[in-house]
Design a protein around this motif. Structure first.
Motif, PDB file in Angstrom:
ATOM      1  N   ASP A 182      10.286 -12.771  -0.345  1.00 30.79           N
ATOM      2  CA  ASP A 182      10.192 -13.235   1.042  1.00 30.79           C
ATOM      3  C   ASP A 182      10.790 -12.193   1.989  1.00 30.79           C
ATOM      4  O   ASP A 182      10.201 -11.885   3.045  1.00 30.79           O
ATOM      5  N   GLU A 183      11.955 -11.664   1.616  1.00 23.71           N
ATOM      6  CA  GLU A 183      12.616 -10.666   2.468  1.00 23.71           C
ATOM      7  C   GLU A 183      11.815  -9.376   2.525  1.00 23.71           C
ATOM      8  O   GLU A 183      11.751  -8.727   3.578  1.00 23.71           O
ATOM      9  N   MET A 184      11.227  -8.999   1.415  1.00 22.95           N
ATOM     10  CA  MET A 184      10.387  -7.794   1.399  1.00 22.95           C
ATOM     11  C   MET A 184       9.228  -7.930   2.384  1.00 22.95           C
ATOM     12  O   MET A 184       8.891  -6.989   3.117  1.00 22.95           O
ATOM     13  N   GLU A 185       8.620  -9.101   2.399  1.00 27.28           N
ATOM     14  CA  GLU A 185       7.514  -9.341   3.330  1.00 27.28           C
ATOM     15  C   GLU A 185       7.979  -9.212   4.777  1.00 27.28           C
ATOM     16  O   GLU A 185       7.303  -8.596   5.604  1.00 27.28           O
ATOM     17  N   GLN A 186       9.151  -9.774   5.077  1.00 27.17           N
ATOM     18  CA  GLN A 186       9.687  -9.723   6.441  1.00 27.17           C
ATOM     19  C   GLN A 186      10.026  -8.314   6.871  1.00 27.17           C
ATOM     20  O   GLN A 186       9.766  -7.896   8.015  1.00 27.17           O
ATOM     21  N   ILE A 187      10.610  -7.550   5.948  1.00 28.49           N
ATOM     22  CA  ILE A 187      11.067  -6.207   6.305  1.00 28.49           C
ATOM     23  C   ILE A 187       9.919  -5.213   6.413  1.00 28.49           C
ATOM     24  O   ILE A 187       9.866  -4.396   7.348  1.00 28.49           O
ATOM     25  N   PHE A 188       8.967  -5.285   5.492  1.00 23.42           N
ATOM     26  CA  PHE A 188       7.938  -4.246   5.435  1.00 23.42           C
ATOM     27  C   PHE A 188       6.614  -4.639   6.090  1.00 23.42           C
ATOM     28  O   PHE A 188       5.812  -3.748   6.442  1.00 23.42           O
ATOM     29  N   LEU A 189       6.361  -5.935   6.262  1.00 26.01           N
ATOM     30  CA  LEU A 189       5.037  -6.341   6.737  1.00 26.01           C
ATOM     31  C   LEU A 189       5.039  -7.022   8.087  1.00 26.01           C
ATOM     32  O   LEU A 189       3.987  -7.336   8.625  1.00 26.01           O
ATOM     33  N   GLN A 190       6.222  -7.285   8.667  1.00 28.84           N
ATOM     34  CA  GLN A 190       6.235  -7.971   9.956  1.00 28.84           C
ATOM     35  C   GLN A 190       6.828  -7.097  11.058  1.00 28.84           C
ATOM     36  O   GLN A 190       7.466  -6.114  10.798  1.00 28.84           O
ATOM     37  N   GLY A 212       0.797  -1.226   0.000  1.00 28.28           N
ATOM     38  CA  GLY A 212       0.000   0.000   0.000  1.00 28.28           C
ATOM     39  C   GLY A 212       0.825   1.270   0.000  1.00 28.28           C
ATOM     40  O   GLY A 212       1.670   1.488  -0.877  1.00 28.28           O
ATOM     41  N   ASP A 213       0.617   2.110   1.007  1.00 32.40           N
ATOM     42  CA  ASP A 213       1.285   3.419   1.081  1.00 32.40           C
ATOM     43  C   ASP A 213       2.797   3.298   1.235  1.00 32.40           C
ATOM     44  O   ASP A 213       3.523   4.255   0.949  1.00 32.40           O
ATOM     45  N   GLN A 214       3.284   2.137   1.686  1.00 29.88           N
ATOM     46  CA  GLN A 214       4.720   1.982   1.862  1.00 29.88           C
ATOM     47  C   GLN A 214       5.477   2.031   0.532  1.00 29.88           C
ATOM     48  O   GLN A 214       6.691   2.263   0.507  1.00 29.88           O
ATOM     49  N   LEU A 215       4.740   1.841  -0.564  1.00 31.01           N
ATOM     50  CA  LEU A 215       5.375   1.881  -1.876  1.00 31.01           C
ATOM     51  C   LEU A 215       5.893   3.285  -2.220  1.00 31.01           C
ATOM     52  O   LEU A 215       6.713   3.437  -3.120  1.00 31.01           O
ATOM     53  N   SER A 216       5.430   4.275  -1.490  1.00 26.30           N
ATOM     54  CA  SER A 216       5.917   5.645  -1.741  1.00 26.30           C
ATOM     55  C   SER A 216       7.304   5.881  -1.147  1.00 26.30           C
ATOM     56  O   SER A 216       7.942   6.887  -1.436  1.00 26.30           O
TER      57      SER A 216
END
Length: 319
Positions: free
Chosen positions: A311-319, A189-193
Motif C-alpha cells: 500500500d505504501e509503495m503505491e502511495q509513494i511511487f504511483l500517486q 515499470g521503469d521506476q524499478l531501476s
C-alpha cells in the motif's frame, strides 16, 4: 449315528456363524465410534517431527507474531497469542481483529500455564524461539513448530495453513498477495531501476538492511534494484558507525526506528538523520528519503504487514 454326526456338524457351523456376525457387529460399532477421527485426522511434518492432529482445530494458540497475521488473514481468530513486540498488547494494525484473544506471554517467554488454561487443540510456534519447551507444549496439545523466522514469510505461512487444515484458503491468500506483487511491478515499470536503500535505527544499533530481510524480500519480489552494497543475499550489516552513512545512499531511502518506549531509539534516529553526512545523501537532498513504520516494514513480519508495505509503495511511487 450318522444322523447324530450331521446334527453335531450343523450345530458347530451355526455357532461359528453367530460368532462371526457378533464380531462383525462389534467392529462396525467400533468404526462408528471412532470413524470420524480416522476420517478427519491428519499429520503435519514440522521442524520437531510429525504432529498428529485428530480433527480440524477450533481452539488455536499461536506463538509467533507472523503466525498471528497468518491466522487472521485466513479468517481464523486464535484463542491465545503471544504479545506483539510493540503495542498494548497488539500491533495497531491488528488490534481490532484481536479483541478478546488472551495473551500467553511473548515469543521468547511463553506462559505455559496460560496456554494450558485455554485448552487448545493446536499450538503453533517456531523452533527458533520455543525449541526448549516443545515437549511441554506438545503435552498440552499437538504442536507444530516452524524451523525459524525469516524474511520470506511465505515459507512459514504454508506450514501454518497446513497445520490448521486450511491449505486451500492459505493458497488463496498467497495467490492474492502474489497477484498484487505482479500488478504493482507492472505499474512501476521503469521506476524499478531506482536503487533502494533500507536502514533501521535501534537503541544501541544501526543497521543497513540487505535482501534476506522482510522488506528486502518484498523489494526483490517487486523487482527493485538495490543500493550498492545492499544487493546481497544476507540479512543486514549491523552495528554500523557514522563513517558508514555514505553506504546508506540510494535513489530512494526508506528508514524506520524500533522504539520500545524509553525514547532511546528515537534519540539515536534524530542524531543520525540530522548529521551532516546523512543530510548530504542524494536520497535525502532530493526529497526521496521516507520514514516508514518499523512495525509494518520489519517487526510484524507477516502477510498483513506485507500487504501494507505494498500500500505504501503505491502511495509513494504511483500517486
Amino acid at each position: 449315528m450318522k444322523a447324530f454326526r450331521n446334527l453335531f456338524i450343523l450345530i458347530i457351523l451355526t455357532v461359528f456363524a453367530l460368532v462371526a456376525c457378533a464380531t462383525e457387529d462389534t467392529e462396525d460399532n467400533a468404526d462408528q465410534d471412532t470413524g470420524n477421527d480416522k476420517n478427519t485426522g491428519y499429520t503435519v511434518e514440522h521442524s520437531m517431527g510429525v504432529a498428529e492432529i485428530p480433527d480440524t482445530p477450533e481452539r488455536i494458540v499461536i506463538l509467533t507474531n507472523e503466525g498471528t497475521e497468518a491466522l487472521l488473514a485466513m479468517g481464523i481468530k486464535p484463542v491465545g497469542a503471544v504479545q506483539s513486540w510493540v503495542g498494548d498488547p497488539w500491533y495497531e494494525h491488528i488490534a481490532a481483529d484481536m479483541e478478546g484473544v488472551e495473551v500467553v506471554g511473548t515469543e521468547s517467554e511463553v506462559n505455559l500455564e496460560a496456554v494450558a488454561a485455554l485448552e487448545p487443540d493446536l499450538i503453533i510456534g517456531t523452533k527458533l524461539r520455543q525449541e526448549e519447551i516443545y515437549e511441554q507444549l506438545n503435552a498440552i496439545a499437538p504442536t507444530v513448530l516452524s524451523e525459524t523466522l525469516r524474511g520470506n514469510w511465505q515459507e512459514n505461512f504454508k506450514l501454518y495453513a497446513e497445520a490448521v487444515n486450511q491449505t486451500d484458503k492459505g493458497q488463496e491468500v498467497l495467490d492474492e498477495y502474489n497477484q498484487r506483487i505482479e500488478d504493482l511491478s507492472a505499474q512501476l515499470g521503469d521506476q524499478l531501476s531506482k536503487k533502494i536503500s533500507v536502514v533501521r535505527f535501534m537503541a544501541g544499533d544501526v543497521r543497513i538492511y540487505h535482501k534476506d530481510s522482510f522488506s528486502g524480500v518484498i523489494l526483490e519480489q517487486l523487482g527493485f534494484a538495490r543500493a550498492e552494497g545492499q544487493d546481497v543475499n544476507d540479512f543486514a550489516e549491523t552495528n554500523v558507525t557514522k563513517e558508514r552513512i555514505p553506504a546508506m545512499d540510494g535513489d530512494v531511502l526508506f528508514y524506520f526506528t524500533y522504539e520500545t518506549g524509553d525514547g532511546e531509539a528515537t534519540k539515536l534516529e534524530e542524531d543520525w538523520v540530522n548529521d551532516p553526512l546523512f543530510q548530504q545523501l542524494n536520497a535525502v537532498s532530493s526529497g526521496n528519503a521516507h520514514r516508514v513504520s518499523d512495525t509494518i516494514w520489519n517487526t510484524a513480519g507477516g502477510v498483513i504487514a506485507a500487504n501494507l508495505v505494498l500500500d505504501e509503495m503505491e502511495q509513494i511511487f504511483l500517486q
